[in-house]
Scaffold this motif. Structure first.
Motif, PDB file in Angstrom:
ATOM      1  N   GLY A   1       0.824  -1.209   0.000  1.00 48.81           N
ATOM      2  CA  GLY A   1       0.000   0.000   0.000  1.00 48.81           C
ATOM      3  C   GLY A   1       0.857   1.258   0.000  1.00 48.81           C
ATOM      4  N   GLU A   2       1.931   1.242   0.785  1.00 48.41           N
ATOM      5  CA  GLU A   2       2.843   2.390   0.816  1.00 48.41           C
ATOM      6  C   GLU A   2       3.481   2.601  -0.556  1.00 48.41           C
ATOM      7  N   LYS A   3       3.874   1.519  -1.208  1.00 44.84           N
ATOM      8  CA  LYS A   3       4.509   1.627  -2.532  1.00 44.84           C
ATOM      9  C   LYS A   3       3.503   2.112  -3.575  1.00 44.84           C
ATOM     10  N   LEU A   4       2.268   1.605  -3.509  1.00 49.65           N
ATOM     11  CA  LEU A   4       1.248   2.058  -4.455  1.00 49.65           C
ATOM     12  C   LEU A   4       0.918   3.530  -4.242  1.00 49.65           C
ATOM     13  N   LEU A   5       0.917   3.970  -2.987  1.00 48.44           N
ATOM     14  CA  LEU A   5       0.668   5.387  -2.717  1.00 48.44           C
ATOM     15  C   LEU A   5       1.782   6.244  -3.315  1.00 48.44           C
ATOM     16  N   GLN A   6       3.018   5.798  -3.193  1.00 48.29           N
ATOM     17  CA  GLN A   6       4.130   6.520  -3.816  1.00 48.29           C
ATOM     18  C   GLN A   6       3.945   6.556  -5.337  1.00 48.29           C
TER      19      GLN A   6
ATOM     20  N   CYS B   1      -5.380  -1.411 -10.254  1.00 48.77           N
ATOM     21  CA  CYS B   1      -4.925  -2.489  -9.368  1.00 48.77           C
ATOM     22  C   CYS B   1      -5.640  -2.419  -8.021  1.00 48.77           C
ATOM     23  N   ILE B   2      -5.692  -1.239  -7.459  1.00 48.30           N
ATOM     24  CA  ILE B   2      -6.332  -1.079  -6.149  1.00 48.30           C
ATOM     25  C   ILE B   2      -7.814  -1.390  -6.256  1.00 48.30           C
ATOM     26  N   TRP B   3      -8.462  -0.827  -7.264  1.00 42.86           N
ATOM     27  CA  TRP B   3      -9.900  -1.029  -7.397  1.00 42.86           C
ATOM     28  C   TRP B   3     -10.250  -2.491  -7.643  1.00 42.86           C
ATOM     29  N   SER B   4      -9.504  -3.163  -8.515  1.00 39.24           N
ATOM     30  CA  SER B   4      -9.885  -4.521  -8.880  1.00 39.24           C
ATOM     31  C   SER B   4      -9.362  -5.592  -7.938  1.00 39.24           C
ATOM     32  N   ASN B   5      -8.256  -5.320  -7.235  1.00 46.14           N
ATOM     33  CA  ASN B   5      -7.635  -6.384  -6.440  1.00 46.14           C
ATOM     34  C   ASN B   5      -7.476  -6.092  -4.953  1.00 46.14           C
ATOM     35  N   MET B   6      -7.338  -4.832  -4.586  1.00 47.35           N
ATOM     36  CA  MET B   6      -6.822  -4.548  -3.249  1.00 47.35           C
ATOM     37  C   MET B   6      -7.749  -3.745  -2.330  1.00 47.35           C
ATOM     38  N   THR B   7      -8.824  -3.178  -2.822  1.00 48.41           N
ATOM     39  CA  THR B   7      -9.635  -2.242  -2.047  1.00 48.41           C
ATOM     40  C   THR B   7      -9.965  -2.756  -0.659  1.00 48.41           C
TER      41      THR B   7
ATOM     42  N   GLN C   1      -8.490  -4.982   1.056  1.00 53.01           N
ATOM     43  CA  GLN C   1      -7.342  -5.453   1.828  1.00 53.01           C
ATOM     44  C   GLN C   1      -6.662  -4.305   2.574  1.00 53.01           C
ATOM     45  N   PHE C   2      -6.872  -3.081   2.104  1.00 56.77           N
ATOM     46  CA  PHE C   2      -6.239  -1.930   2.734  1.00 56.77           C
ATOM     47  C   PHE C   2      -7.081  -1.420   3.888  1.00 56.77           C
ATOM     48  N   THR C   3      -6.434  -0.690   4.769  1.00 52.67           N
ATOM     49  CA  THR C   3      -7.154  -0.077   5.884  1.00 52.67           C
ATOM     50  C   THR C   3      -7.989   1.089   5.359  1.00 52.67           C
ATOM     51  N   GLU C   4      -8.893   1.540   6.182  1.00 49.05           N
ATOM     52  CA  GLU C   4      -9.723   2.696   5.813  1.00 49.05           C
ATOM     53  C   GLU C   4      -8.844   3.922   5.546  1.00 49.05           C
ATOM     54  N   GLU C   5      -7.801   4.086   6.358  1.00 51.65           N
ATOM     55  CA  GLU C   5      -6.895   5.222   6.181  1.00 51.65           C
ATOM     56  C   GLU C   5      -6.150   5.138   4.849  1.00 51.65           C
ATOM     57  N   GLN C   6      -5.692   3.938   4.501  1.00 49.27           N
ATOM     58  CA  GLN C   6      -5.003   3.768   3.223  1.00 49.27           C
ATOM     59  C   GLN C   6      -5.948   4.069   2.061  1.00 49.27           C
ATOM     60  N   ASN C   7      -7.157   3.539   2.124  1.00 50.19           N
ATOM     61  CA  ASN C   7      -8.128   3.790   1.054  1.00 50.19           C
ATOM     62  C   ASN C   7      -8.439   5.278   0.926  1.00 50.19           C
ATOM     63  N   GLN C   8      -8.586   5.970   2.061  1.00 51.28           N
ATOM     64  CA  GLN C   8      -8.854   7.412   2.008  1.00 51.28           C
ATOM     65  C   GLN C   8      -7.681   8.170   1.396  1.00 51.28           C
ATOM     66  N   ALA C   9      -6.457   7.734   1.683  1.00 55.41           N
ATOM     67  CA  ALA C   9      -5.276   8.376   1.093  1.00 55.41           C
ATOM     68  C   ALA C   9      -5.292   8.205  -0.422  1.00 55.41           C
TER      69      ALA C   9
END
Length: 159
Positions: free
Chosen positions: A58-63, A79-85, A87-95
């Protein structure tokens, strides 16, 4: 005679690797600073579909969501929408949502609405999406407020 010409052929199931290469975390981080966009996008998909440290990824995808190339940012959003949404925390998704809202590329901004919709999925809608995507057997249940989903895999292939 025809029957004499029949024989039994023994076959060996060969494992088919979906990716030409498997990347380590260090290799992925090195790719992030290189100009090899095609390999970087393959590596993003590889990690999204692998057993990965979700916090690190998640940190790498945010970068990468700030990458100078729109094609990389679009790949991250997809990638996030189709595979990871989920799996991430609420804070990560909001970022991710806040970052993508500000993106200059309309294709990246389009994912904001898709993320927000997916984050409000009911339990039944989430089950249906999983069923459509894998077309197979899965088990879901709640544990301490989390939705736990088990998907049966055999030799890296969804069954």
């Amino acid at each position: 005679m025809f029957i004499d010409q029949l024989y039994t052929e023994e076959t060996v199931d060969e494992e088919v690797d979906f990716y030409d290469k498997e990347w380590t975390k260090d290799e992925f981080e090195a790719l992030m600073s290189q100009q090899n966009t095609e390999e970087l996008m393959q590596a993003i998909l590889f990690f999204a579909q692998s057993d990965v440290d979700v916090k690190w990824f998640g940190e790498k995808l945010l970068q990468l969501s700030y990458d100078s190339q729109a094609i990389v940012r679009r790949e991250v959003a997809e990638c996030i929408w189709s595979n990871m949404t989920h799996q991430f925390t609420e804070e990560q998704n909001q970022a991710f949502i806040e970052t993508f809202k500000k993106d200059q590329d309309p294709d990246v901004r389009m994912y904001v609405e898709l993320f927000e919709e997916k984050l409000t999925y009911s339990y039944e809608m989430l089950q249906e999406e999983i069923k459509q995507n894998i077309g197979g057997v899965y088990l879901t249940f709640y544990l301490d407020g989390y939705i736990i989903i088990f998907i049966m895999k055999r030799n890296g292939v969804l069954n």
